[in-house]
Design a protein around this motif. Structure first.
Motif, PDB file in Angstrom:
ATOM      1  N   ARG A 184     -14.275  20.232   2.299  1.00 20.35           N
ATOM      2  CA  ARG A 184     -14.486  18.881   1.786  1.00 20.35           C
ATOM      3  C   ARG A 184     -13.101  18.328   1.472  1.00 20.35           C
ATOM      4  NH1 ARG A 184     -18.252  21.948  -0.815  1.00 20.35           N
ATOM      5  NH2 ARG A 184     -17.083  21.929  -2.784  1.00 20.35           N
ATOM      6  N   PRO A 185     -12.611  17.408   2.299  1.00 23.94           N
ATOM      7  CA  PRO A 185     -11.197  17.033   2.193  1.00 23.94           C
ATOM      8  C   PRO A 185     -10.902  16.141   1.000  1.00 23.94           C
ATOM      9  CG  PRO A 185     -12.270  15.778   3.920  1.00 23.94           C
ATOM     10  CD  PRO A 185     -13.285  16.759   3.413  1.00 23.94           C
ATOM     11  N   THR A 186      -9.669  16.172   0.597  1.00 26.00           N
ATOM     12  CA  THR A 186      -9.111  15.242  -0.378  1.00 26.00           C
ATOM     13  C   THR A 186      -7.661  15.031  -0.011  1.00 26.00           C
ATOM     14  OG1 THR A 186      -8.813  14.771  -2.739  1.00 26.00           O
ATOM     15  CG2 THR A 186      -8.435  17.031  -2.031  1.00 26.00           C
ATOM     16  N   ASP A 187      -7.123  13.849  -0.350  1.00 24.39           N
ATOM     17  CA  ASP A 187      -5.743  13.518  -0.014  1.00 24.39           C
ATOM     18  C   ASP A 187      -5.471  13.794   1.461  1.00 24.39           C
ATOM     19  OD1 ASP A 187      -3.197  12.577  -0.646  1.00 24.39           O
ATOM     20  OD2 ASP A 187      -2.419  14.583  -1.006  1.00 24.39           O
ATOM     21  N   SER A 188      -6.388  13.357   2.315  1.00 20.79           N
ATOM     22  CA  SER A 188      -6.339  13.718   3.736  1.00 20.79           C
ATOM     23  C   SER A 188      -6.694  12.523   4.611  1.00 20.79           C
ATOM     24  CB  SER A 188      -7.340  14.843   4.052  1.00 20.79           C
ATOM     25  OG  SER A 188      -7.101  15.987   3.285  1.00 20.79           O
ATOM     26  N   VAL A 189      -6.197  12.585   5.850  1.00 18.15           N
ATOM     27  CA  VAL A 189      -6.697  11.726   6.906  1.00 18.15           C
ATOM     28  C   VAL A 189      -7.214  12.647   8.005  1.00 18.15           C
ATOM     29  CG1 VAL A 189      -4.358  11.511   7.894  1.00 18.15           C
ATOM     30  CG2 VAL A 189      -6.158   9.912   8.584  1.00 18.15           C
ATOM     31  N   VAL A 190      -8.441  12.391   8.464  1.00 15.98           N
ATOM     32  CA  VAL A 190      -9.085  13.209   9.496  1.00 15.98           C
ATOM     33  C   VAL A 190      -9.333  12.323  10.702  1.00 15.98           C
ATOM     34  CG1 VAL A 190     -11.077  14.630  10.092  1.00 15.98           C
ATOM     35  CG2 VAL A 190     -10.172  14.662   7.747  1.00 15.98           C
ATOM     36  N   LEU A 191      -8.929  12.809  11.868  1.00 18.35           N
ATOM     37  CA  LEU A 191      -9.121  12.060  13.103  1.00 18.35           C
ATOM     38  C   LEU A 191      -9.980  12.874  14.056  1.00 18.35           C
ATOM     39  CD1 LEU A 191      -5.784  11.786  12.256  1.00 18.35           C
ATOM     40  CD2 LEU A 191      -6.132   9.826  13.763  1.00 18.35           C
ATOM     41  N   LEU A 192     -11.070  12.286  14.508  1.00 21.00           N
ATOM     42  CA  LEU A 192     -11.951  12.928  15.486  1.00 21.00           C
ATOM     43  C   LEU A 192     -11.655  12.310  16.842  1.00 21.00           C
ATOM     44  CD1 LEU A 192     -13.472  13.238  12.680  1.00 21.00           C
ATOM     45  CD2 LEU A 192     -15.562  13.453  14.019  1.00 21.00           C
ATOM     46  N   GLY A 193     -10.950  13.050  17.686  1.00 18.20           N
ATOM     47  CA  GLY A 193     -10.660  12.564  19.019  1.00 18.20           C
ATOM     48  C   GLY A 193     -11.921  12.568  19.867  1.00 18.20           C
ATOM     49  N   ALA A 195      -8.467  11.730  -7.965  1.00 14.43           N
ATOM     50  CA  ALA A 195      -8.000  11.250  -9.269  1.00 14.43           C
ATOM     51  C   ALA A 195      -7.716   9.756  -9.253  1.00 14.43           C
ATOM     52  CB  ALA A 195      -6.740  12.005  -9.675  1.00 14.43           C
ATOM     53  N   GLU A 196      -7.556   9.180  -8.041  1.00 12.10           N
ATOM     54  CA  GLU A 196      -7.246   7.761  -7.957  1.00 12.10           C
ATOM     55  C   GLU A 196      -8.446   6.890  -8.285  1.00 12.10           C
ATOM     56  OE1 GLU A 196      -4.998   6.160  -4.654  1.00 12.10           O
ATOM     57  OE2 GLU A 196      -4.755   8.186  -3.900  1.00 12.10           O
ATOM     58  N   ALA A 197      -9.650   7.419  -8.034  1.00 15.12           N
ATOM     59  CA  ALA A 197     -10.831   6.571  -8.146  1.00 15.12           C
ATOM     60  C   ALA A 197     -11.965   7.341  -8.777  1.00 15.12           C
ATOM     61  CB  ALA A 197     -11.228   6.061  -6.761  1.00 15.12           C
ATOM     62  N   THR A 198     -12.033   7.319 -10.074  1.00 14.78           N
ATOM     63  CA  THR A 198     -13.084   8.043 -10.772  1.00 14.78           C
ATOM     64  C   THR A 198     -13.984   7.125 -11.574  1.00 14.78           C
ATOM     65  OG1 THR A 198     -11.585   8.400 -12.632  1.00 14.78           O
ATOM     66  CG2 THR A 198     -11.700  10.139 -10.965  1.00 14.78           C
ATOM     67  N   ALA A 199     -13.700   5.823 -11.557  1.00 20.39           N
ATOM     68  CA  ALA A 199     -14.521   4.898 -12.315  1.00 20.39           C
ATOM     69  C   ALA A 199     -15.892   4.772 -11.703  1.00 20.39           C
ATOM     70  CB  ALA A 199     -13.839   3.525 -12.362  1.00 20.39           C
ATOM     71  N   PRO A 200     -16.974   4.661 -12.489  1.00 22.06           N
ATOM     72  CA  PRO A 200     -18.328   4.568 -11.944  1.00 22.06           C
ATOM     73  C   PRO A 200     -18.543   3.254 -11.221  1.00 22.06           C
ATOM     74  CG  PRO A 200     -18.337   4.179 -14.295  1.00 22.06           C
ATOM     75  CD  PRO A 200     -16.955   4.618 -13.947  1.00 22.06           C
ATOM     76  N   LEU A 256     -11.309  21.536  -0.348  1.00 20.86           N
ATOM     77  CA  LEU A 256      -9.900  21.678   0.008  1.00 20.86           C
ATOM     78  C   LEU A 256      -9.042  21.788  -1.240  1.00 20.86           C
ATOM     79  CD1 LEU A 256      -7.608  21.703   2.072  1.00 20.86           C
ATOM     80  CD2 LEU A 256      -7.675  19.202   2.080  1.00 20.86           C
ATOM     81  N   ALA A 257      -9.396  21.010  -2.264  1.00 23.40           N
ATOM     82  CA  ALA A 257      -8.616  21.058  -3.507  1.00 23.40           C
ATOM     83  C   ALA A 257      -8.664  22.452  -4.119  1.00 23.40           C
ATOM     84  CB  ALA A 257      -9.145  20.021  -4.491  1.00 23.40           C
ATOM     85  N   ASP A 258      -9.829  23.113  -4.038  1.00 17.79           N
ATOM     86  CA  ASP A 258      -9.944  24.470  -4.584  1.00 17.79           C
ATOM     87  C   ASP A 258      -9.068  25.446  -3.814  1.00 17.79           C
ATOM     88  OD1 ASP A 258     -11.709  23.588  -6.485  1.00 17.79           O
ATOM     89  OD2 ASP A 258     -13.509  24.318  -5.464  1.00 17.79           O
ATOM     90  N   LEU A 259      -9.016  25.297  -2.489  1.00 20.20           N
ATOM     91  CA  LEU A 259      -8.178  26.181  -1.683  1.00 20.20           C
ATOM     92  C   LEU A 259      -6.698  25.965  -2.007  1.00 20.20           C
ATOM     93  CD1 LEU A 259      -9.876  26.043   1.839  1.00 20.20           C
ATOM     94  CD2 LEU A 259     -10.154  27.754   0.036  1.00 20.20           C
TER      95      LEU A 259
END
Length: 368
Positions: free
Chosen positions: A40-49, A100-105, A193-196
């Motif tokens: 489960r990514p965070t701080d990432s950009v994922v590209l599906l070719g 952490a950038e966006a935690t507001a409900p 991913l953050a846990d890893l």
């Protein structure tokens, strides 16, 4: 576009020997990405070719740490070159700012709070840069989404009926078509991913001060981490870790980390790993390299992080291996073994084939 009509062209198709995972909408894309990359990514950009052809099969799936705004354009050009290399003619993009950038409900029917809105808007120029870079290579951006605060936003759709301004909640049910197909195909439940990344976090708080003093002391006694002494000590820790004793004193950890800076030592211990994934020593060695990486500071942390990546790849944990080798390159971008291992992990070669090539003439899995 909306969740039911699908994309204007054929749905994306992620293939496995057992199944076809169809991605027909932005919601499907958001749900499928963690299964396709294993985290489960965070701080990432994922590209599906997306490969050419009527079935629009997904080819390369690329994950990269989000670049800083100053690097959006060069990063986008780099992504486009990678896609060209793999023969992709289309791409779907998913961006994941740091949670952490966006935690507001966010409540239904309202605009996102400042944190979410800022995170989505901050990455809009990256979407534009990727679209421009891909366009110069005739690669079509089929979809681009931003996922944050348990919601997703589409950069390409302005229809509020399917892509509301407050974002769309992430699917959580495990009975959805995407989730059910992924489970049936044997894809593992994605991990965080953050846990890893936290598994390789350097010393903090009181431990940081202890380790800083330990390194200062050990560096004053260079014989303390001479090659033969380091190998003998590592062999002893290998035995202890295998037996379940994973304690390492700060001064000893400093000696071992500094000793691993000798490429002869590093190459020797790389050969300790088994011929086949799952050999008895491999988990113990992974635990040892991880323990040392957690007691190291950049750039000295690059060797134990590289060894942790090698160990994880040897036992078949490609996701953890990629995390570790990426951390190694962050610690020392010029560390040659990390660069080589990064290329190998992202190649069609298996860990077994790579070790046969490296250690063809070595007696492997033997401690000194």
């Amino acid at each position: 576009m909306n969740d039911t009509d699908g994309f204007d062209r054929a749905p994306f198709v992620a293939m496995s020997p057992q199944s076809v995972l169809r991605v027909r909408s932005p919601a499907d894309l958001v749900e499928a990405v963690p299964y396709l990359i294993g985290v489960r990514p965070t701080d990432s950009v994922v590209l599906l070719g997306i490969l050419p052809g009527e079935r629009s099969r997904v080819g390369p799936v690329l994950r990269h740490d989000l670049p800083p705004p100053a690097d959006f354009e060069p990063a986008a050009r780099h992504f486009a070159r990678l896609l060209v290399r793999t023969g992709a003619r289309g791409v779907a993009v998913a961006m994941y700012p740091d949670g952490a950038e966006a935690t507001a409900p966010v409540t239904e029917g309202t605009a996102p709070e400042d944190g979410s809105a800022a995170a989505v808007e901050r990455l809009r120029p990256l979407h534009a840069a990727i679209a421009h870079a891909c366009g110069t290579h005739a690669i079509e951006v089929r979809e681009a989404v931003c996922v944050t605060a348990e919601r997703w936003w589409s950069y390409g759709c302005t229809d509020a009926r399917c892509c509301p301004t407050e974002g769309t909640p992430l699917r959580t049910e495990r009975s959805s078509t995407v989730a059910a197909t992924a489970v049936w195909a044997g894809l593992p439940e994605p991990v965080s991913l953050a846990d890893l990344v936290r598994r390789f976090r350097p010393p903090e708080y009181a431990m940081r001060e202890l380790m800083l003093r330990a390194y200062e002391s050990v560096r004053a006694e260079p014989e303390g981490f001479a090659a033969r002494r380091t190998l003998t000590a590592l062999a002893g820790h290998r035995t202890r870790f295998r037996a379940g004793d994973t304690t390492i004193e700060p001064a000893e950890a400093a000696r071992l980390v500094l000793g691993l800076g000798d490429s002869r030592v590093r190459d020797e211990v790389m050969g300790w790993h088994g011929e086949q994934p799952g050999d008895a020593d491999d988990p113990a060695l992974l635990a040892l390299w991880t323990a040392l990486a957690r007691r190291a500071f950049a750039p000295a942390s690059a060797p134990p992080l590289t060894l942790a990546a090698w160990a994880a790849w040897t036992i078949g944990d490609g996701v953890l291996a990629r995390v570790a080798v990426t951390r190694a390159l962050r610690a020392d971008a010029g560390y040659t073994m990390a660069r080589l291992l990064h290329s190998a992990i992202n190649s069609p070669l298996s860990a077994a084939e790579v070790r046969r090539r490296i250690f063809r003439d070595a007696v492997t899995n033997r401690a000194p």
